[in-house]
Design a protein around this motif. Structure first.
Motif, PDB file in Angstrom:
ATOM      1  N   CYS A  72     -15.805  81.777   4.912  1.00 21.17           N
ATOM      2  CA  CYS A  72     -16.046  81.863   3.479  1.00 21.17           C
ATOM      3  C   CYS A  72     -17.533  81.720   3.188  1.00 21.17           C
ATOM      4  O   CYS A  72     -18.249  81.040   3.912  1.00 21.17           O
ATOM      5  N   SER A  73     -17.965  82.356   2.104  1.00 23.53           N
ATOM      6  CA  SER A  73     -19.335  82.190   1.642  1.00 23.53           C
ATOM      7  C   SER A  73     -19.332  82.159   0.121  1.00 23.53           C
ATOM      8  O   SER A  73     -18.338  82.490  -0.511  1.00 23.53           O
ATOM      9  N   CYS A  74     -20.479  81.757  -0.425  1.00 19.27           N
ATOM     10  CA  CYS A  74     -20.584  81.545  -1.868  1.00 19.27           C
ATOM     11  C   CYS A  74     -21.747  82.340  -2.441  1.00 19.27           C
ATOM     12  O   CYS A  74     -22.714  82.630  -1.736  1.00 19.27           O
ATOM     13  N   PRO A  75     -21.703  82.631  -3.740  1.00 18.55           N
ATOM     14  CA  PRO A  75     -22.856  83.245  -4.403  1.00 18.55           C
ATOM     15  C   PRO A  75     -24.055  82.297  -4.361  1.00 18.55           C
ATOM     16  O   PRO A  75     -23.897  81.092  -4.119  1.00 18.55           O
ATOM     17  N   PRO A  76     -25.270  82.790  -4.617  1.00 23.26           N
ATOM     18  CA  PRO A  76     -26.487  81.965  -4.497  1.00 23.26           C
ATOM     19  C   PRO A  76     -26.500  80.693  -5.342  1.00 23.26           C
ATOM     20  O   PRO A  76     -27.150  79.725  -4.966  1.00 23.26           O
ATOM     21  N   ASP A  77     -25.792  80.645  -6.454  1.00 26.86           N
ATOM     22  CA  ASP A  77     -25.836  79.466  -7.332  1.00 26.86           C
ATOM     23  C   ASP A  77     -24.740  78.444  -7.013  1.00 26.86           C
ATOM     24  O   ASP A  77     -24.621  77.437  -7.700  1.00 26.86           O
ATOM     25  N   LEU A  78     -23.935  78.683  -5.961  1.00 26.90           N
ATOM     26  CA  LEU A  78     -22.831  77.779  -5.608  1.00 26.90           C
ATOM     27  C   LEU A  78     -22.983  77.314  -4.164  1.00 26.90           C
ATOM     28  O   LEU A  78     -23.697  77.915  -3.366  1.00 26.90           O
ATOM     29  N   TYR A  79     -22.251  76.227  -3.832  1.00 20.79           N
ATOM     30  CA  TYR A  79     -22.299  75.638  -2.489  1.00 20.79           C
ATOM     31  C   TYR A  79     -20.899  75.580  -1.900  1.00 20.79           C
ATOM     32  O   TYR A  79     -19.946  75.194  -2.577  1.00 20.79           O
ATOM     33  N   LEU A  80     -20.791  75.910  -0.618  1.00 17.67           N
ATOM     34  CA  LEU A  80     -19.514  75.815   0.087  1.00 17.67           C
ATOM     35  C   LEU A  80     -19.181  74.348   0.316  1.00 17.67           C
ATOM     36  O   LEU A  80     -20.002  73.580   0.822  1.00 17.67           O
ATOM     37  N   GLN A  81     -17.984  73.950  -0.043  1.00 15.76           N
ATOM     38  CA  GLN A  81     -17.560  72.554   0.055  1.00 15.76           C
ATOM     39  C   GLN A  81     -17.009  72.256   1.453  1.00 15.76           C
ATOM     40  O   GLN A  81     -16.730  73.173   2.235  1.00 15.76           O
ATOM     41  N   PRO A  82     -16.813  70.971   1.788  1.00 10.06           N
ATOM     42  CA  PRO A  82     -16.339  70.605   3.133  1.00 10.06           C
ATOM     43  C   PRO A  82     -14.988  71.215   3.518  1.00 10.06           C
ATOM     44  O   PRO A  82     -14.689  71.328   4.700  1.00 10.06           O
ATOM     45  N   ASP A  83     -14.163  71.632   2.540  1.00 11.11           N
ATOM     46  CA  ASP A  83     -12.882  72.255   2.897  1.00 11.11           C
ATOM     47  C   ASP A  83     -13.063  73.646   3.480  1.00 11.11           C
ATOM     48  O   ASP A  83     -12.131  74.244   4.003  1.00 11.11           O
ATOM     49  N   GLY A  84     -14.293  74.193   3.397  1.00  8.22           N
ATOM     50  CA  GLY A  84     -14.597  75.480   3.987  1.00  8.22           C
ATOM     51  C   GLY A  84     -14.138  76.686   3.200  1.00  8.22           C
ATOM     52  O   GLY A  84     -14.356  77.815   3.629  1.00  8.22           O
ATOM     53  N   VAL A  85     -13.506  76.481   2.040  1.00  2.33           N
ATOM     54  CA  VAL A  85     -12.987  77.604   1.252  1.00  2.33           C
ATOM     55  C   VAL A  85     -13.417  77.583  -0.211  1.00  2.33           C
ATOM     56  O   VAL A  85     -13.401  78.614  -0.864  1.00  2.33           O
ATOM     57  N   THR A  86     -13.810  76.437  -0.737  1.00  4.37           N
ATOM     58  CA  THR A  86     -14.112  76.294  -2.161  1.00  4.37           C
ATOM     59  C   THR A  86     -15.613  76.312  -2.407  1.00  4.37           C
ATOM     60  O   THR A  86     -16.376  75.663  -1.692  1.00  4.37           O
ATOM     61  N   CYS A  87     -16.030  77.042  -3.447  1.00 10.68           N
ATOM     62  CA  CYS A  87     -17.424  77.071  -3.877  1.00 10.68           C
ATOM     63  C   CYS A  87     -17.554  76.328  -5.205  1.00 10.68           C
ATOM     64  O   CYS A  87     -16.779  76.577  -6.128  1.00 10.68           O
ATOM     65  N   LEU A  88     -18.525  75.396  -5.278  1.00 17.31           N
ATOM     66  CA  LEU A  88     -18.774  74.646  -6.505  1.00 17.31           C
ATOM     67  C   LEU A  88     -20.273  74.579  -6.771  1.00 17.31           C
ATOM     68  O   LEU A  88     -21.088  74.847  -5.879  1.00 17.31           O
ATOM     69  N   LYS A  89     -20.639  74.161  -7.989  1.00 21.46           N
ATOM     70  CA  LYS A  89     -22.061  74.045  -8.358  1.00 21.46           C
ATOM     71  C   LYS A  89     -22.730  72.828  -7.730  1.00 21.46           C
ATOM     72  O   LYS A  89     -23.933  72.782  -7.604  1.00 21.46           O
ATOM     73  N   THR A  90     -21.959  71.817  -7.341  1.00 21.57           N
ATOM     74  CA  THR A  90     -22.536  70.609  -6.746  1.00 21.57           C
ATOM     75  C   THR A  90     -22.606  70.746  -5.230  1.00 21.57           C
ATOM     76  O   THR A  90     -21.699  71.283  -4.598  1.00 21.57           O
ATOM     77  N   HIS A  91     -23.699  70.248  -4.661  1.00 19.01           N
ATOM     78  CA  HIS A  91     -23.866  70.276  -3.209  1.00 19.01           C
ATOM     79  C   HIS A  91     -22.930  69.235  -2.596  1.00 19.01           C
ATOM     80  O   HIS A  91     -22.773  68.141  -3.141  1.00 19.01           O
ATOM     81  N   PRO A  92     -22.307  69.522  -1.460  1.00 25.82           N
ATOM     82  CA  PRO A  92     -21.399  68.553  -0.826  1.00 25.82           C
ATOM     83  C   PRO A  92     -22.045  67.189  -0.574  1.00 25.82           C
ATOM     84  O   PRO A  92     -21.373  66.165  -0.652  1.00 25.82           O
ATOM     85  N   CYS A  93     -23.338  67.140  -0.296  1.00 23.48           N
ATOM     86  CA  CYS A  93     -24.010  65.861  -0.029  1.00 23.48           C
ATOM     87  C   CYS A  93     -24.126  64.993  -1.277  1.00 23.48           C
ATOM     88  O   CYS A  93     -24.407  63.805  -1.176  1.00 23.48           O
ATOM     89  N   ASP A  94     -23.910  65.567  -2.457  1.00 21.66           N
ATOM     90  CA  ASP A  94     -23.945  64.781  -3.689  1.00 21.66           C
ATOM     91  C   ASP A  94     -22.660  63.984  -3.904  1.00 21.66           C
ATOM     92  O   ASP A  94     -22.615  63.093  -4.739  1.00 21.66           O
ATOM     93  N   ALA A  95     -21.621  64.293  -3.142  1.00 24.59           N
ATOM     94  CA  ALA A  95     -20.323  63.617  -3.289  1.00 24.59           C
ATOM     95  C   ALA A  95     -20.164  62.556  -2.204  1.00 24.59           C
ATOM     96  O   ALA A  95     -20.553  62.757  -1.052  1.00 24.59           O
ATOM     97  N   TRP A  96     -19.568  61.430  -2.575  1.00 27.65           N
ATOM     98  CA  TRP A  96     -19.302  60.368  -1.612  1.00 27.65           C
ATOM     99  C   TRP A  96     -18.212  60.824  -0.646  1.00 27.65           C
ATOM    100  O   TRP A  96     -17.259  61.483  -1.024  1.00 27.65           O
ATOM    101  N   GLY A  97     -18.361  60.495   0.626  1.00 33.90           N
ATOM    102  CA  GLY A  97     -17.322  60.776   1.614  1.00 33.90           C
ATOM    103  C   GLY A  97     -17.459  62.103   2.324  1.00 33.90           C
ATOM    104  O   GLY A  97     -16.603  62.447   3.131  1.00 33.90           O
ATOM    105  N   THR A  98     -18.508  62.854   2.053  1.00 29.49           N
ATOM    106  CA  THR A  98     -18.696  64.119   2.756  1.00 29.49           C
ATOM    107  C   THR A  98     -18.997  63.862   4.229  1.00 29.49           C
ATOM    108  O   THR A  98     -18.510  64.572   5.100  1.00 29.49           O
ATOM    109  N   CYS A  99     -19.776  62.849   4.503  1.00 31.73           N
ATOM    110  CA  CYS A  99     -20.095  62.419   5.869  1.00 31.73           C
ATOM    111  C   CYS A  99     -19.906  60.911   5.941  1.00 31.73           C
ATOM    112  O   CYS A  99     -20.046  60.220   4.947  1.00 31.73           O
ATOM    113  N   SER A 100     -19.613  60.403   7.137  1.00 30.69           N
ATOM    114  CA  SER A 100     -19.391  58.960   7.239  1.00 30.69           C
ATOM    115  C   SER A 100     -20.687  58.162   7.086  1.00 30.69           C
ATOM    116  O   SER A 100     -20.642  57.008   6.675  1.00 30.69           O
TER     117      SER A 100
END
Length: 146
Positions: A21-49
């Motif tokens: 999966c890939s996302c348009p330039p204004d979106l980020y691929l989330q840790p589930d590998g399929v969803t694109c959102l405006k927030t970067h995965p690193c901005d969310a708690w629990g993305t990495c331990s």
């Protein structure tokens, strides 16, 4: 369009190993590998331990000093060979359970009404803190040989 049942929220590319999966330039691929959102995965708690490194449209998990990244690319495991303990209170004692042998031993006895505890572990010392609601105080001790 992908030929697989679990499709991407935006753009899907067939690959020899499955799909990507890939996302348009204004979106980020989330840790589930399929969803694109405006927030970067690193901005969310629990993305990495422990640590999350931001890249333009993806992220990478990493670990602090004295830890290494496990094969799941999420979990950091300590390289310290110290024995792991669970420390708990039964109100009158602080006890420790060795997580390798499951042996239980009293660490501090003759307490009045201990309800909370915490610890500070470094290579130089192991301090433990506890509260006693009857004394209305916070205490500190050093664990030796733990």
């Amino acid at each position: 369009m992908c030929i697989y049942t679990r499709e991407c929220s935006h753009t899907c590319h067939n690959t020899p190993e499955g799909y990507l999966c890939s996302c348009p330039p204004d979106l980020y691929l989330q840790p589930d590998g399929v969803t694109c959102l405006k927030t970067h995965p690193c901005d969310a708690w629990g993305t990495c331990s422990q640590l999350c490194q931001q890249f333009k449209h993806r992220h990478k998990c990493s670990c602090m000093e004295d830890y290494h990244l496990m094969s799941d690319q999420f979990t950091c495991k300590s390289t310290d060979n110290a024995t792991a303990f669970v420390i708990f209170s039964n109100r009158h004692e602080l006890r420790g359970v060795d997580l390798q042998t499951f042996n239980v031993k009293a660490l501090i006895s003759s307490l009045k009404n201990t309800i909370a505890l915490d610890f500070y572990h470094t290579k130089q010392s192991n301090m433990i803190f506890w509260t006693d609601v009857i004394d209305d105080k916070i205490y500190r001790g050093t664990l030796i040989g733990q």
